[in-house]
Scaffold this motif. Structure first.
Motif, PDB file in Angstrom:
ATOM      1  N   ALA A 135       4.725  -2.396  -5.768  1.00 54.22           N
ATOM      2  CA  ALA A 135       3.474  -2.903  -5.204  1.00 54.22           C
ATOM      3  C   ALA A 135       3.110  -4.249  -5.822  1.00 54.22           C
ATOM      4  O   ALA A 135       2.657  -5.165  -5.121  1.00 54.22           O
ATOM      5  CB  ALA A 135       2.349  -1.890  -5.443  1.00 54.22           C
ATOM      6  N   ARG A 136       3.341  -4.392  -7.134  1.00 53.39           N
ATOM      7  CA  ARG A 136       3.044  -5.667  -7.794  1.00 53.39           C
ATOM      8  C   ARG A 136       3.934  -6.779  -7.236  1.00 53.39           C
ATOM      9  O   ARG A 136       3.473  -7.906  -7.057  1.00 53.39           O
ATOM     10  CB  ARG A 136       3.235  -5.528  -9.302  1.00 53.39           C
ATOM     11  CG  ARG A 136       2.782  -6.753 -10.092  1.00 53.39           C
ATOM     12  CD  ARG A 136       2.933  -6.556 -11.583  1.00 53.39           C
ATOM     13  NE  ARG A 136       2.135  -5.428 -12.042  1.00 53.39           N
ATOM     14  CZ  ARG A 136       2.635  -4.244 -12.425  1.00 53.39           C
ATOM     15  NH1 ARG A 136       3.945  -4.057 -12.408  1.00 53.39           N
ATOM     16  NH2 ARG A 136       1.863  -3.267 -12.820  1.00 53.39           N
TER      17      ARG A 136
ATOM     18  N   GLN B  81      -4.933  -3.461  -9.573  1.00 53.99           N
ATOM     19  CA  GLN B  81      -3.921  -2.915 -10.477  1.00 53.99           C
ATOM     20  C   GLN B  81      -4.275  -3.195 -11.933  1.00 53.99           C
ATOM     21  O   GLN B  81      -4.153  -2.309 -12.798  1.00 53.99           O
ATOM     22  CB  GLN B  81      -2.556  -3.522 -10.152  1.00 53.99           C
ATOM     23  CG  GLN B  81      -1.852  -2.901  -8.955  1.00 53.99           C
ATOM     24  CD  GLN B  81      -0.410  -3.357  -8.867  1.00 53.99           C
ATOM     25  OE1 GLN B  81      -0.092  -4.527  -9.059  1.00 53.99           O
ATOM     26  NE2 GLN B  81       0.480  -2.440  -8.561  1.00 53.99           N
TER      27      GLN B  81
ATOM     28  N   GLN C 209       0.824  -1.206   0.000  1.00 57.46           N
ATOM     29  CA  GLN C 209       0.000   0.000   0.000  1.00 57.46           C
ATOM     30  C   GLN C 209       0.861   1.260   0.000  1.00 57.46           C
ATOM     31  O   GLN C 209       0.531   2.246  -0.658  1.00 57.46           O
ATOM     32  CB  GLN C 209      -0.930  -0.017   1.217  1.00 57.46           C
ATOM     33  CG  GLN C 209      -2.013  -1.082   1.134  1.00 57.46           C
ATOM     34  CD  GLN C 209      -2.918  -1.077   2.341  1.00 57.46           C
ATOM     35  OE1 GLN C 209      -2.503  -0.744   3.454  1.00 57.46           O
ATOM     36  NE2 GLN C 209      -4.161  -1.461   2.149  1.00 57.46           N
TER      37      GLN C 209
ATOM     38  N   GLY D 231      -5.146  -7.063  -4.575  1.00 59.30           N
ATOM     39  CA  GLY D 231      -4.251  -5.990  -4.989  1.00 59.30           C
ATOM     40  C   GLY D 231      -3.904  -6.072  -6.463  1.00 59.30           C
ATOM     41  O   GLY D 231      -3.938  -5.065  -7.183  1.00 59.30           O
TER      42      GLY D 231
ATOM     43  N   GLU E  93       4.114   1.363  -8.760  1.00 62.53           N
ATOM     44  CA  GLU E  93       3.239   0.233  -9.027  1.00 62.53           C
ATOM     45  C   GLU E  93       4.025  -1.071  -9.204  1.00 62.53           C
ATOM     46  O   GLU E  93       3.531  -2.143  -8.870  1.00 62.53           O
ATOM     47  CB  GLU E  93       2.389   0.497 -10.275  1.00 62.53           C
ATOM     48  CG  GLU E  93       1.351   1.596 -10.107  1.00 62.53           C
ATOM     49  CD  GLU E  93       0.250   1.188  -9.142  1.00 62.53           C
ATOM     50  OE1 GLU E  93      -0.015  -0.020  -8.991  1.00 62.53           O
ATOM     51  OE2 GLU E  93      -0.354   2.088  -8.528  1.00 62.53           O
TER      52      GLU E  93
ATOM     53  N   GLN F  48       2.154   1.742  -3.515  1.00 65.95           N
ATOM     54  CA  GLN F  48       1.104   2.302  -4.373  1.00 65.95           C
ATOM     55  C   GLN F  48       0.918   3.782  -4.113  1.00 65.95           C
ATOM     56  O   GLN F  48       0.765   4.584  -5.037  1.00 65.95           O
ATOM     57  CB  GLN F  48      -0.207   1.559  -4.136  1.00 65.95           C
ATOM     58  CG  GLN F  48      -0.289   0.216  -4.825  1.00 65.95           C
ATOM     59  CD  GLN F  48      -1.663  -0.413  -4.681  1.00 65.95           C
ATOM     60  OE1 GLN F  48      -2.272  -0.359  -3.615  1.00 65.95           O
ATOM     61  NE2 GLN F  48      -2.151  -1.019  -5.738  1.00 65.95           N
TER      62      GLN F  48
END
Length: 440
Positions: free
Chosen positions: A137-138, A161, A126, A157, A134, A129
């Protein structure tokens, strides 16, 4: 109270034993390693009890000494755990407050203090993000898939995305995986339904909708309306493939699911006419009109007798709206039919009743046509055109998500892709008619 009674009983036993020993005095002599000890029985018992007590206390003290390092380590771990959870809480608050730097800092601190990746990975994802990273986060979301307790959070999540990136195939696959993992989660079913609808997979969307209704995720009326929309899209696809019988059956099911849904009724009426079942088509339209009056039904009903005399066509429209004659759409339909038949008085009467109840640019535009047709003077209708320019716009198929206007109903908004968002209503901020008679 129980402890007091126990203490009194124990004291009574001790006193009784002491009295019993005192009543039976005696001497004991002990010879050991050249030593001789003479004592009484009572003294021997007292010394023995004292030694036993000292031994027990010594063992207890020794156990405490042995446990000190372990207790110290436990205290250190508990302190780290408390600080880690504090960092985790502060990080979540930072995410909610939109502070990416603080969120990242607290995520790293929690990761160092806590040996619980499921919690820290979610905060780290989080925070990434929020920081616009991104890719990071991925990675965190993907790592969460490897743990049973965090797999669902990781799927969510990655799904969000994919939807933000517009990667519909990946989002659809992730939503199906999430459904296999948690089939009773409401947002999973609704999201899967929307993704399948946008992909044009109407059979899958119908099955998902049935599952959502079985699990009571949606209100009954909402579920029935959405099923009608899905069935109508299947009917359109069948009609495009020249499978008119299949299209008619699907349109009939859509009409039965929601009889106030005008596009389904209009499609069913039109397909019945296309398969030479005109009388049934007329009955369907006439019964459905009071439930959901709409110009689409008027057009489908009129097409059943496209070559009828204009006066006969006007009488047919009067028969269609007989179940709800005073509704605005009923009066507009009768007025338009009367206008085509040259029945100026009837058309004017209906339109004046409409503008008295709910003035609109469409009603004023028809009044201009009546004025011009009745007098034969092209200038006669300009006063109505001026009123039309300042009147509220007429109802249209309007998306409730983006407020865009479409010429016809669609299950998917052509502008924003919202599912089942088209409603027959006055567009918000729709442009008014031009103010000049020439451009009108």
């Amino acid at each position: 109270m129980r402890r007091l009674l126990l203490f009194v009983a124990l004291a009574a036993v001790v006193v009784a034993v002491a009295v019993w020993v005192a009543d039976r005095p005696g001497q004991i002599a002990i010879h050991w390693q050249g030593w001789r000890v003479d004592t009484s029985v009572a003294m021997l018992l007292l010394v023995t009890a004292a030694l036993a007590l000292a031994f027990a206390l010594g063992l207890r003290f020794l156990g405490w000494i042995v446990r000190v390092p372990r207790r110290w380590r436990r205290w250190i771990q508990e302190r780290r755990r408390r600080r880690g959870y504090q960092a985790l809480t502060v990080g979540m608050v930072a995410v909610a407050a939109g502070d990416p730097e603080e969120a990242v800092r607290q995520a790293r601190r929690a990761d160092v203090l806590l040996d619980e990746p499921p919690l820290t990975m979610l905060l780290s994802a989080q925070a990434a993000q929020l920081n616009g990273d991104e890719a990071a986060a991925r990675r965190y979301f993907t790592a969460m898939l490897d743990r049973r307790e965090t797999e669902f959070l990781g799927l969510r999540g990655l799904l969000m995305q994919a939807m933000r990136a517009g990667d519909s195939p990946a989002a659809l696959e992730l939503a199906r995986r999430a459904r296999r993992l948690r089939p009773d989660t409401p947002w999973v079913l609704t999201t899967l339904f929307e993704l399948e609808s946008r992909a044009g997979q109407w059979r899958g969307a119908e099955a998902t909708l049935a599952e959502a209704q079985r699990r009571r995720v949606l209100p009954v009326e909402t579920a029935r309306h959405r099923r009608a929309a899905v069935l109508l899209e299947q009917a359109r696809a069948a009609e495009a493939d020249d499978r008119l019988r299949d299209a008619g059956d699907l349109a009939a099911r859509a009409h039965d699911e929601d009889r106030s849904f005008a596009p389904a009724t209009a499609a069913y009426v039109r397909l019945l006419g296309a398969t030479d079942r005109q009388r049934k088509a007329e009955r369907v339209a006439e019964k459905a009109w009071p439930l959901g009056p709409h110009p689409d039904i008027v057009a489908a009903y009129a097409a059943l007798a496209a070559h009828a005399d204009p006066v006969d066509a006007a009488r047919r429209i009067e028969r269609l709206v007989a179940g709800l004659p005073d509704h605005v759409e009923s009066r507009m339909a009768v007025a338009a039919a009367a206008l085509r038949a040259g029945l100026w008085g009837e058309a004017r009467r209906q339109l004046e009743a409409v503008v008295a109840e709910r003035p609109s640019s469409r009603a004023y535009a028809l009044l201009a046509e009546v004025e011009e047709g009745e007098t034969g003077d092209p200038v006669a209708g300009q006063k109505w055109l001026r009123l039309a320019a300042d009147a509220p716009p007429a109802e249209a198929w309007t998306c409730t998500a983006c407020a865009s206007v479409a010429a016809a109903w669609h299950a998917i908004c052509p502008a924003c892709g919202a599912v089942d968002g088209m409603r027959w209503q006055v567009p918000a901020g729709a442009p008014l008619l031009p103010r000049t008679a020439e451009s009108a």
